[in-house]
Design an enzyme around this catalytic site. Structure first.
Site, PDB file in Angstrom:
ATOM      1  N   GLU A  11       0.803  -1.213   0.000  1.00 31.25           N
ATOM      2  CA  GLU A  11       0.000   0.000   0.000  1.00 31.25           C
ATOM      3  C   GLU A  11       0.841   1.271   0.000  1.00 31.25           C
ATOM      4  OE1 GLU A  11       0.187  -1.367   4.372  1.00 31.25           O
ATOM      5  OE2 GLU A  11       0.334  -2.252   2.400  1.00 31.25           O
ATOM      6  N   LEU A  13       3.262   4.152   1.506  1.00 33.35           N
ATOM      7  CA  LEU A  13       3.236   4.781   2.833  1.00 33.35           C
ATOM      8  C   LEU A  13       1.870   5.413   3.073  1.00 33.35           C
ATOM      9  CD1 LEU A  13       6.667   6.478   3.577  1.00 33.35           C
ATOM     10  CD2 LEU A  13       5.685   4.415   4.558  1.00 33.35           C
ATOM     11  N   HIS A  14       0.863   4.565   3.171  1.00 34.79           N
ATOM     12  CA  HIS A  14      -0.479   5.051   3.485  1.00 34.79           C
ATOM     13  C   HIS A  14      -0.704   4.949   4.989  1.00 34.79           C
ATOM     14  CE1 HIS A  14      -1.703   5.893  -0.602  1.00 34.79           C
ATOM     15  NE2 HIS A  14      -1.085   4.773  -0.968  1.00 34.79           N
ATOM     16  N   ALA A  15      -1.918   4.881   5.430  1.00 34.42           N
ATOM     17  CA  ALA A  15      -2.267   5.014   6.842  1.00 34.42           C
ATOM     18  C   ALA A  15      -1.507   4.079   7.786  1.00 34.42           C
ATOM     19  CB  ALA A  15      -3.768   4.845   7.026  1.00 34.42           C
ATOM     20  N   SER A  18       2.430   4.462   7.675  1.00 34.78           N
ATOM     21  CA  SER A  18       2.773   5.807   8.158  1.00 34.78           C
ATOM     22  C   SER A  18       2.596   5.894   9.660  1.00 34.78           C
ATOM     23  CB  SER A  18       1.907   6.862   7.469  1.00 34.78           C
ATOM     24  OG  SER A  18       2.207   6.926   6.095  1.00 34.78           O
TER      25      SER A  18
END
Length: 89
Positions: A11, A13-15, A18
């Site tokens: 994915e 550096l999504h939720a 991160s």
């Protein structure tokens, strides 16, 4: 100090990735930036990190300055590799 990483998380550096990264560095006093495509943002801010739009396969540079920079960079490296978010580039 700085180190470069290649993002391996599907994915990017999504939720979730991160959040893992930001939570790992919160206790350090050093100033930290993540750089992607010549744009640098505060590594301690999840919203700032997510605005970079880092995707799988992208390369980012982590810059750390301060009294605990060496320990912070070691922790960042540990978290990124153990959580399968990135590998050292």
């Amino acid at each position: 100090m700085e180190k470069t990483f290649k993002i391996t998380a599907q994915e990017g550096l999504h939720a979730r990735p991160s959040a893992i990264l930001v939570n790992a560095v919160g206790a350090f006093t050093s100033t930290m930036e993540i750089v992607h495509n010549d744009r640098a943002v505060n590594l301690k801010s999840i919203m700032s990190v997510m605005t970079l739009g880092v995707k799988t396969g992208d390369v980012v540079t982590i810059r750390v300055q301060g009294d605990d920079a060496e320990q912070a960079l070691a922790k960042i490296t540990e978290v990124l590799t153990q959580e399968n978010v990135a590998i050292e580039a």
